[in-house]
Structures are given as structure tokens and as C-alpha cells.
Design an enzyme around this catalytic site. Structure first.
Site, PDB file in Angstrom:
ATOM      1  N   SER B 111       0.802  -1.225   0.000  1.00 47.59           N
ATOM      2  CA  SER B 111       0.000   0.000   0.000  1.00 47.59           C
ATOM      3  C   SER B 111       0.836   1.276   0.000  1.00 47.59           C
ATOM      4  O   SER B 111       0.302   2.355  -0.153  1.00 47.59           O
ATOM      5  CB  SER B 111      -0.954  -0.002   1.199  1.00 47.59           C
ATOM      6  OG  SER B 111      -0.239   0.185   2.392  1.00 47.59           O
ATOM      7  N   LYS B 148       1.325   3.855   7.246  1.00 38.64           N
ATOM      8  CA  LYS B 148       0.501   4.775   6.450  1.00 38.64           C
ATOM      9  C   LYS B 148       1.006   6.198   6.627  1.00 38.64           C
ATOM     10  O   LYS B 148       1.759   6.507   7.545  1.00 38.64           O
ATOM     11  CB  LYS B 148      -0.957   4.718   6.945  1.00 38.64           C
ATOM     12  CG  LYS B 148      -1.698   3.419   6.602  1.00 38.64           C
ATOM     13  CD  LYS B 148      -2.202   3.430   5.173  1.00 38.64           C
ATOM     14  CE  LYS B 148      -3.040   2.194   4.858  1.00 38.64           C
ATOM     15  NZ  LYS B 148      -2.224   0.974   4.733  1.00 38.64           N
TER      16      LYS B 148
END
Lengths: 191, 191
Positions: B111, B148
Site C-alpha cells: 500500500s 501509512k
DNA sequence: GTAATTTATTTCTGTACAAGAATTAGAAAC
DNA sequence: GTTTCTAATTCTTGTACAGAAATAAATTAC
């Protein structure tokens, strides 16, 4: 009246094994308690499930041994041996195979973006790794140092970029060409 | 000659208690084995800081000085040139600011591709860097660990992926959320 | 006298094991 | 046929315990 008890077999019954087996170990009390906590909160398990490998937090005091926890997650199949490796890690030990033949360079171009090499990154380069086909190498071409992917076959040799807007370069006999080493690691700093 | 055995008291004798007591716990096999290894090597000394976790204390001091070149374009001499050396560098010194608050994790998801974080990469994480807006962080969200980018303002908080096919996540008040540290460096190995 | 050895004592440590949890097949109930 | 209940089975787990290790006093050797 006799008490006869007939034993009915139930093959196949029984509790199923855990996905990951456990083992009893004796550890320093504080560490043990912390681990038990994590276990109770089910965090020990969720770390296996998450996107990150499970990790271990730790402290390195008089050395540069930094804690490290690695886990490769593949739901289902029990992999051969231990895919897990927790503990401490020394960056020098970990990243440098041959002390005498390793050096660093810093990158300035964007031509290798697709393999995760960005401007400003530092590369760890080993001179003694054979520059075989497909390897990322530091090459000197007509006086310029570049980092490129090596594509070679019997009669041609290319230095390929990993960025669509950069062309590949074919190396000809007339070029002054040399390979300085093979890139083993990219160190990418996030400011 | 009588065989008399007189019992002599020996107060104060006996094995001394450990500095840190131990406790038996049951853990996932791979983790347990690794911990046992560390223990055997005596790398599992106890120096515990009450904070998040488990603290390992390691021993051997390591400092390797590896030659370092600042990349530049120039008339090339092709040979393994030690004369261009601009100095030496110790990876531990260079990459780890705070020994006590730094740890490693390995990445398994895709991601964060766009910022150069690929599956299998290792991240260097520092707990003591403030997780300000825009930083890449290791976050625990409802029991799952992820890496993230942090996007926050007065009244909202997002965990953003750096890969278009992954959604951003808004963190709400009901989520169990915590930040484990800020990623300072990505170590990307090229096979 | 002192150095070396033995003995008594205390605590530590790995692991075996009993109790418990999970799972399934068969019996009973419907 | 389906659902519920129960006993059988299998694996897990915390912890108790036997043996090892550590220590200092007592004893023996020199």
C-alpha cells in the site's frame, strides 16, 4: 442388571491444532508479563494478521544492536522451518557482506524510480558480486557514473532505466565502459 | 566408634536470587525459539523501560567504516577507485538517531509503493519523533498494525495509502488507535 | 594456617502432566 | 430429515515439581 458401557469410536473428532503451535519458555518477569498482556489483548495474534510483519520493540544500549522482528505471513500453509526471525539487528552486519569491497554512493537522478531508487537515496554497492544479467549496477560510461539495470546477452549490452521517460542505453564497443559494482541495498530516507 | 551425624546449620548458604526473576510463559513457537536463542547468547539482559515494551540489551559493539562516495559526474577512471573516497560512513551511526527508541519492522503489503516502500522492505522507526501531519507512521488500528501516511487537521484524522488501489482510512473516536513511531528510513534490498 | 574439597542449603529452570477447551460423530428427540 | 445433546477424542495451556545450579559453611588435606 449389568452396567455395560459400549464404547463408540469417533475417529476424526477432537480439537484442531493451532495455526501456530506454542511453546513454554521462561523469561525475565517484566518481559514475560508484557508478552502475556499482548497475548491477552490478542495483539500478539493480530500482528501476524496485519500488513506489517510482527515486530519486536526493544532497546539497544551499549551497541548498535537494534531490535528487529520479522515475519512473513502466508495464511494457511505452515512454511518450512521458521520464517520468523525476531531479535536484534546490527545494520552493519546485516547490510554489508564484504567489508573490504563495499562502498556507498548517493543517487541524483530519477531514472530508477520504479525499483524504489529515488534522488537522494544512498546505495550500498558491492564490487565483488558478479554483474549478471538483470542486476542493478553502478556503471561508468564515458566518464559518467550511473545506476542502471544491466541487460546483456551474447552480443549486446544495455543499461536500462526503470522509469518510462528515460531511454535505455546500448553500450557499444567504442564506449568507455566499466562496472563499479552491484547494488545490494537502497537506503531511502523519509525526511 | 559410633556413627554420629550431627547436623550443622549453614545459615546464609544457598543460591542467590536472580537479579530479575523469571516466569514461564507459553508463546508462539517461532517467537519462543528466537527468544531462547537470544537468551542462550546472553543477549536477553534485562533493562526494562516501562513504556511500550520489551527491551533487549545487546552486547557486541560493532562499528564498520565503509567508504563513501558522493555521486558526481566526472571524468571517469574505471578502476576500483579508492582515490575518490570522500570519507567513511558507519551505517548505524548514520541511520539511527536514538538508539533507545528505534526499532525495525518488515513490510508485507504494497500500500505504500509510491513512496518507495515495497513488500519485504525493512523500516527504521523512531518512537520519539512527533507524528506530525504528513509523516509516515506505524499505526495500530483496532488491533492491526499498518504503515501509512498521517493526514490530520483539527477535527479529522486519516491514514492514507500511497497506492491508488488502496483506500484511505478515516480514524474515528470509536477506533482503537495508537501510533507506534515515525518511519525515518526505508531499507530496500535488491536480490 | 590456608587451600581444596565436601556438604547443606537455597533458588532456579526446563518440561511433563493434569485439567481444560475445542471439535466431532453418534444418539436421542422432534 | 433436522436439530439438539452428549460422550469421545484430540490438542492446548498454566503450573507444579524434580533435578540442576549456585552458594557458603564445615571439613579435610597439606
Amino acid at each position: 442388571m449389568t452396567e455395560l458401557r459400549i464404547r463408540k469410536r469417533k475417529p476424526g473428532a477432537g480439537r484442531k491444532p493451532n495455526e501456530v503451535p506454542t511453546k513454554a519458555v521462561r523469561l525475565p518477569l517484566p518481559l514475560a508479563n508484557k508478552l502475556l498482556d499482548l497475548k491477552k489483548q490478542n495483539k500478539l495474534k493480530s500482528d501476524y494478521d496485519g500488513e506489517l510483519g510482527q515486530f519486536f520493540l526493544a532497546k539497544a544500549l551499549s551497541s548498535k544492536q537494534i531490535p528487529f522482528f520479522e515475519s512473513r505471513i502466508q495464511a494457511g500453509l505452515p512454511s518450512p522451518a521458521d520464517d520468523l526471525c525476531e531479535g536484534t539487528l546490527d545494520l552493519n552486519e546485516y547490510l554489508i557482506y564484504n567489508e573490504g569491497t563495499t562502498f556507498f554512493v548517493r543517487v541524483t537522478g530519477e531514472s530508477m524510480k520504479k525499483v524504489g531508487i529515488f534522488p537522494g537515496d544512498m546505495l550500498i554497492v558491492d564490487k565483488h558480486i558478479p554483474p549478471s544479467n538483470g542486476k542493478i549496477v553502478i556503471a561508468g560510461l564515458n566518464g559518467e557514473l550511473t545506476v542502471k539495470r544491466l541487460e546483456k546477452n551474447e552480443d549486446s549490452l544495455f543499461l536500462c532505466s526503470e522509469n518510462d521517460i528515460y531511454p535505455d542505453i546500448q553500450v557499444s564497443k567504442d564506449d568507455e565502459f566499466s562496472i563499479w559494482g552491484v547494488v545490494t541495498t537502497v537506503i531511502h530516507s523519509l525526511a
